[in-house]
Design a protein around this motif. Structure first.
Motif, PDB file in Angstrom:
ATOM      1  N   TRP A  99       0.818  -1.163   0.152  1.00 42.16           N
ATOM      2  CA  TRP A  99      -0.154   0.079   0.012  1.00 42.16           C
ATOM      3  C   TRP A  99       0.896   1.294  -0.018  1.00 42.16           C
ATOM      4  O   TRP A  99       0.684   2.153  -0.790  1.00 42.16           O
ATOM      5  CB  TRP A  99      -0.836   0.095   1.146  1.00 42.16           C
ATOM      6  N   ASN A 100       2.020   1.162   0.821  1.00 51.50           N
ATOM      7  CA  ASN A 100       3.005   2.318   1.004  1.00 51.50           C
ATOM      8  C   ASN A 100       3.591   2.838  -0.459  1.00 51.50           C
ATOM      9  O   ASN A 100       3.444   3.869  -0.990  1.00 51.50           O
ATOM     10  CB  ASN A 100       3.929   2.080   1.767  1.00 51.50           C
ATOM     11  N   ARG A 101       3.649   1.702  -1.355  1.00 49.00           N
ATOM     12  CA  ARG A 101       4.423   1.795  -2.676  1.00 49.00           C
ATOM     13  C   ARG A 101       3.573   2.573  -3.684  1.00 49.00           C
ATOM     14  O   ARG A 101       3.830   3.628  -4.244  1.00 49.00           O
ATOM     15  CB  ARG A 101       4.760   0.570  -3.212  1.00 49.00           C
ATOM     16  N   TYR A 102       2.118   2.182  -3.365  1.00 49.60           N
ATOM     17  CA  TYR A 102       1.083   2.937  -4.168  1.00 49.60           C
ATOM     18  C   TYR A 102       0.823   4.427  -3.761  1.00 49.60           C
ATOM     19  O   TYR A 102       0.922   5.255  -4.420  1.00 49.60           O
ATOM     20  CB  TYR A 102      -0.323   2.206  -3.942  1.00 49.60           C
ATOM     21  N   GLY A 103       0.587   4.329  -2.131  1.00 55.20           N
ATOM     22  CA  GLY A 103       0.335   5.749  -1.674  1.00 55.20           C
ATOM     23  C   GLY A 103       1.413   6.831  -2.085  1.00 55.20           C
ATOM     24  O   GLY A 103       1.321   8.024  -2.408  1.00 55.20           O
ATOM     25  N   ALA A 104       2.470   6.465  -1.950  1.00 52.29           N
ATOM     26  CA  ALA A 104       3.845   7.173  -1.979  1.00 52.29           C
ATOM     27  C   ALA A 104       4.042   7.529  -3.424  1.00 52.29           C
ATOM     28  O   ALA A 104       4.093   8.705  -3.832  1.00 52.29           O
ATOM     29  CB  ALA A 104       4.976   6.756  -1.226  1.00 52.29           C
ATOM     30  N   ALA A 105       3.998   6.629  -4.249  1.00 47.34           N
ATOM     31  CA  ALA A 105       4.115   6.806  -5.872  1.00 47.34           C
ATOM     32  C   ALA A 105       3.044   7.663  -6.471  1.00 47.34           C
ATOM     33  O   ALA A 105       3.589   8.637  -7.222  1.00 47.34           O
ATOM     34  CB  ALA A 105       4.153   5.595  -6.706  1.00 47.34           C
ATOM     35  N   TYR A 106       1.894   7.648  -5.976  1.00 50.34           N
ATOM     36  CA  TYR A 106       0.778   8.443  -6.421  1.00 50.34           C
ATOM     37  C   TYR A 106       0.452   9.716  -5.854  1.00 50.34           C
ATOM     38  O   TYR A 106      -0.328  10.492  -6.111  1.00 50.34           O
ATOM     39  CB  TYR A 106      -0.444   7.787  -6.997  1.00 50.34           C
ATOM     40  N   ARG A 107       1.284   9.925  -4.473  1.00 50.20           N
ATOM     41  CA  ARG A 107       1.073  10.815  -3.748  1.00 50.20           C
ATOM     42  C   ARG A 107      -0.323  11.046  -3.187  1.00 50.20           C
ATOM     43  O   ARG A 107      -1.042  12.103  -3.218  1.00 50.20           O
ATOM     44  CB  ARG A 107       1.565  12.103  -4.203  1.00 50.20           C
ATOM     45  N   TRP A 108      -1.077   9.929  -2.703  1.00 47.67           N
ATOM     46  CA  TRP A 108      -2.613   9.868  -2.428  1.00 47.67           C
ATOM     47  C   TRP A 108      -2.636  11.064  -1.369  1.00 47.67           C
ATOM     48  O   TRP A 108      -1.642  11.054  -0.433  1.00 47.67           O
ATOM     49  CB  TRP A 108      -2.976   8.750  -1.973  1.00 47.67           C
ATOM     50  N   THR A 109      -3.768  11.878  -1.500  1.00 46.38           N
ATOM     51  CA  THR A 109      -4.060  12.970  -0.511  1.00 46.38           C
ATOM     52  C   THR A 109      -4.578  12.049   0.984  1.00 46.38           C
ATOM     53  O   THR A 109      -5.337  11.251   0.682  1.00 46.38           O
ATOM     54  CB  THR A 109      -5.299  13.801  -1.042  1.00 46.38           C
ATOM     55  N   PRO A 110      -3.786  12.394   1.865  1.00 46.64           N
ATOM     56  CA  PRO A 110      -4.364  12.030   3.130  1.00 46.64           C
ATOM     57  C   PRO A 110      -6.021  12.214   3.289  1.00 46.64           C
ATOM     58  O   PRO A 110      -6.590  13.189   2.888  1.00 46.64           O
ATOM     59  CB  PRO A 110      -3.671  12.437   4.116  1.00 46.64           C
ATOM     60  N   PRO A 111      -6.587  10.929   3.846  1.00 48.30           N
ATOM     61  CA  PRO A 111      -8.033  10.866   4.156  1.00 48.30           C
ATOM     62  C   PRO A 111      -8.430  12.141   5.210  1.00 48.30           C
ATOM     63  O   PRO A 111      -7.608  12.247   6.162  1.00 48.30           O
ATOM     64  CB  PRO A 111      -8.312   9.615   4.718  1.00 48.30           C
ATOM     65  N   ALA A 112      -9.617  12.478   4.934  1.00 45.64           N
ATOM     66  CA  ALA A 112     -10.135  13.541   5.925  1.00 45.64           C
ATOM     67  C   ALA A 112     -10.491  12.894   7.354  1.00 45.64           C
ATOM     68  O   ALA A 112     -11.060  11.577   7.079  1.00 45.64           O
ATOM     69  CB  ALA A 112     -11.410  14.251   5.087  1.00 45.64           C
ATOM     70  N   ARG A 113     -10.700  13.447   8.233  1.00 45.47           N
ATOM     71  CA  ARG A 113     -10.919  12.966   9.223  1.00 45.47           C
ATOM     72  C   ARG A 113     -12.511  12.909   9.385  1.00 45.47           C
ATOM     73  O   ARG A 113     -13.242  13.682   8.954  1.00 45.47           O
ATOM     74  CB  ARG A 113     -10.472  13.836  10.727  1.00 45.47           C
ATOM     75  N   PRO A 114     -13.063  11.630   9.696  1.00 44.93           N
ATOM     76  CA  PRO A 114     -14.633  11.612   9.706  1.00 44.93           C
ATOM     77  C   PRO A 114     -15.323  12.747  10.574  1.00 44.93           C
ATOM     78  O   PRO A 114     -14.716  12.787  11.558  1.00 44.93           O
ATOM     79  CB  PRO A 114     -14.703  10.094   9.975  1.00 44.93           C
ATOM     80  N   LYS A 115     -16.283  13.243   9.870  1.00 40.95           N
ATOM     81  CA  LYS A 115     -17.029  14.239  10.983  1.00 40.95           C
ATOM     82  C   LYS A 115     -17.314  13.579  12.270  1.00 40.95           C
ATOM     83  O   LYS A 115     -17.567  14.257  13.286  1.00 40.95           O
ATOM     84  CB  LYS A 115     -18.274  14.764  10.128  1.00 40.95           C
ATOM     85  N   THR A 116     -17.802  12.414  12.166  1.00 46.78           N
ATOM     86  CA  THR A 116     -18.382  11.655  13.478  1.00 46.78           C
ATOM     87  C   THR A 116     -17.293  11.904  14.589  1.00 46.78           C
ATOM     88  O   THR A 116     -17.487  11.685  15.674  1.00 46.78           O
ATOM     89  CB  THR A 116     -18.832  10.278  13.099  1.00 46.78           C
TER      90      THR A 116
END
Length: 160
Positions: A136-153
């Motif tokens: 997962w880190n290889r994909y996330g770092a390679a594509y620079r996925w935007t960190p997820p937002a904190r759930p409003k709940t």
């Protein structure tokens, strides 16, 4: 400032088969009975080493949702110096670092430490969890996925 090259949702839509296989590999460790909090600490540490902002944030949020104390989540990066970690967690974190930084191999000392805390089966499943988060880190770092937002709940629950 870096920008996303693609997003997690795009990856999931483009390669649902790959997504499901990597997700399934990671889920096997939890299904085996390994502690979910321990697995989140492992995933967080590997993600820190690999510089995957999406995964670091995601596993902090997951850790919070599982009830891991904020001080423990904040100190994963310096776990050797922090008293919050049990011998089992320390063995898992050392194992994670050795498998994530394979250039030096896995020392006999780290193997012995991990083997003292985990059965052969548990260690095999822990290894699958470390392998999965590294994928997962290889994909996330390679594509620079935007960190997820904190759930409003979570924000609302924390405010009450």
């Amino acid at each position: 400032m870096s920008h996303a090259r693609s997003e997690y949702g795009n990856f999931r839509a483009l390669t649902p088969d790959v997504h499901d296989v990597v997700l399934g590999l990671g889920q096997l460790a939890a299904k085996s009975g390994l502690d979910k909090q321990l697995l989140e600490l492992v995933k967080l540490r590997a993600s820190q080493i690999n510089g995957c902002a999406f995964c670091v944030h995601y596993h902090i949020l997951q850790g919070e949702s599982l009830g891991i104390a904020a001080d423990k989540l904040n100190l994963v990066v310096v776990w050797r110096e922090a008293p919050q970690f049990s011998p089992r967690e320390r063995a898992a974190l050392a194992w994670t670092e050795a498998l994530t930084n394979l250039s030096g191999g896995v020392s006999d000392e780290v193997f012995a430490q991990a083997s003292a805390e985990f059965s052969e089966t548990e260690l095999a499943y822990l290894t699958s969890a470390v392998a999965s988060i590294n994928v997962w880190n290889r994909y996330g770092a390679a594509y620079r996925w935007t960190p997820p937002a904190r759930p409003k709940t979570s924000v609302n629950a924390a405010a009450s």
